[in-house]
Design a protein around this motif. Structure first.
Motif, PDB file in Angstrom:
ATOM      1  N   THR A  14      63.411   9.641  37.532  1.00 33.19           N
ATOM      2  CA  THR A  14      63.143  11.064  37.762  1.00 33.19           C
ATOM      3  C   THR A  14      63.251  11.340  39.253  1.00 33.19           C
ATOM      4  O   THR A  14      62.594  10.705  40.059  1.00 33.19           O
ATOM      5  N   GLU A  16      63.297  14.837  40.461  1.00 34.17           N
ATOM      6  CA  GLU A  16      62.523  16.040  40.764  1.00 34.17           C
ATOM      7  C   GLU A  16      62.204  16.789  39.477  1.00 34.17           C
ATOM      8  O   GLU A  16      63.028  16.854  38.566  1.00 34.17           O
ATOM      9  N   THR A  17      61.007  17.357  39.414  1.00 34.17           N
ATOM     10  CA  THR A  17      60.630  18.253  38.332  1.00 34.17           C
ATOM     11  C   THR A  17      60.059  19.510  38.962  1.00 34.17           C
ATOM     12  O   THR A  17      59.206  19.436  39.833  1.00 34.17           O
ATOM     13  N   ASP A  18      60.542  20.669  38.522  1.00 38.38           N
ATOM     14  CA  ASP A  18      60.074  21.942  39.053  1.00 38.38           C
ATOM     15  C   ASP A  18      59.680  22.834  37.881  1.00 38.38           C
ATOM     16  O   ASP A  18      60.538  23.395  37.199  1.00 38.38           O
ATOM     17  N   THR A  19      58.370  22.958  37.642  1.00 38.50           N
ATOM     18  CA  THR A  19      57.914  23.766  36.512  1.00 38.50           C
ATOM     19  C   THR A  19      58.072  25.257  36.793  1.00 38.50           C
ATOM     20  O   THR A  19      58.065  26.056  35.858  1.00 38.50           O
ATOM     21  N   THR A  23      63.182  23.195  35.654  1.00 34.42           N
ATOM     22  CA  THR A  23      64.271  22.224  35.817  1.00 34.42           C
ATOM     23  C   THR A  23      63.726  20.825  36.100  1.00 34.42           C
ATOM     24  O   THR A  23      62.650  20.662  36.665  1.00 34.42           O
ATOM     25  N   MET A  24      64.511  19.861  35.708  1.00 35.91           N
ATOM     26  CA  MET A  24      64.200  18.455  35.956  1.00 35.91           C
ATOM     27  C   MET A  24      65.511  17.754  36.280  1.00 35.91           C
ATOM     28  O   MET A  24      66.507  17.940  35.584  1.00 35.91           O
ATOM     29  N   HIS A  53      63.077  13.625  27.858  1.00 33.04           N
ATOM     30  CA  HIS A  53      62.819  14.327  29.113  1.00 33.04           C
ATOM     31  C   HIS A  53      62.722  15.835  28.947  1.00 33.04           C
ATOM     32  O   HIS A  53      61.907  16.480  29.619  1.00 33.04           O
ATOM     33  N   SER A  54      63.491  16.427  28.051  1.00 33.56           N
ATOM     34  CA  SER A  54      63.362  17.871  27.857  1.00 33.56           C
ATOM     35  C   SER A  54      62.038  18.208  27.183  1.00 33.56           C
ATOM     36  O   SER A  54      61.466  19.277  27.427  1.00 33.56           O
ATOM     37  N   TYR A  56      59.121  16.673  27.765  1.00 32.85           N
ATOM     38  CA  TYR A  56      58.141  16.708  28.863  1.00 32.85           C
ATOM     39  C   TYR A  56      58.331  17.956  29.721  1.00 32.85           C
ATOM     40  O   TYR A  56      57.361  18.581  30.148  1.00 32.85           O
ATOM     41  N   LEU A  57      59.575  18.328  29.965  1.00 28.23           N
ATOM     42  CA  LEU A  57      59.847  19.521  30.749  1.00 28.23           C
ATOM     43  C   LEU A  57      59.301  20.766  30.043  1.00 28.23           C
ATOM     44  O   LEU A  57      58.644  21.607  30.670  1.00 28.23           O
ATOM     45  N   HIS A  61      56.449  23.093  31.563  1.00 32.37           N
ATOM     46  CA  HIS A  61      56.867  24.471  31.800  1.00 32.37           C
ATOM     47  C   HIS A  61      55.959  25.434  31.028  1.00 32.37           C
ATOM     48  O   HIS A  61      55.532  26.468  31.549  1.00 32.37           O
TER      49      HIS A  61
END
Length: 143
Positions: A14, A16-19, A23-24, A53-54, A56-57, A61
């Motif tokens: 991973t 970067e993750t941006d809630t 986006t991840m 991964h989607s 978790y996103l 989110h």
């Protein structure tokens, strides 16, 4: 000791993750095990990475933007399209994204695009993951 979740040990990192934007960004160094007989990313690998991964996103989110919405969901559709041949040693960047949840309250959807890390114009695969919110754990609006 609990067993590892299926498909979590495929070498994805991973970045970067941006809630806020939903986006991840992930990175994968492709090995021969990741490539199908046709020379493309293995469809099962693409589906597994997208699913894990989607999910978790979408949960993160959802909690960030609609905290009263139950973030638990089940998959109802996952589509995979492989698009270009790939060789071992290629670094792939995977961008997962989810549109604003307010616009998709019942069936949240996320997508994943697998591109060459050096030349993002080269798209190796795309996937779309549709889920259905479902109260499988007695969620009461608070975690």
């Amino acid at each position: 000791m609990l067993p590892d979740m299926y498909g979590t040990d495929v070498g994805v990192e991973t970045i970067e993750t941006d809630t806020n934007t939903g986006t991840m960004r992930l990175r994968l160094l492709v090995s021969a095990d990741h490539i199908s007989a046709s020379g493309t990313l293995d469809e099962g690998l693409v589906a597994t990475i997208t699913d894990n991964h989607s999910t978790y996103l979408l949960i993160a989110h959802s909690l960030a933007h609609v905290p009263e919405q139950m973030p638990i969901s089940v998959s109802v559709c996952l589509t995979v399209h492989v698009m270009a041949r790939i060789v071992p040693g290629t670094t792939v960047e995977i961008v997962c994204s989810a549109p604003p949840l307010e616009a998709q309250m019942d069936q949240p959807q996320a997508s994943a695009v697998f591109v060459d890390a050096r030349d993002p114009r080269i798209v190796y695969a795309r996937a779309t993951h549709t889920k259905q919110f479902k109260d499988v754990m007695g969620f009461s609006g608070k975690l």
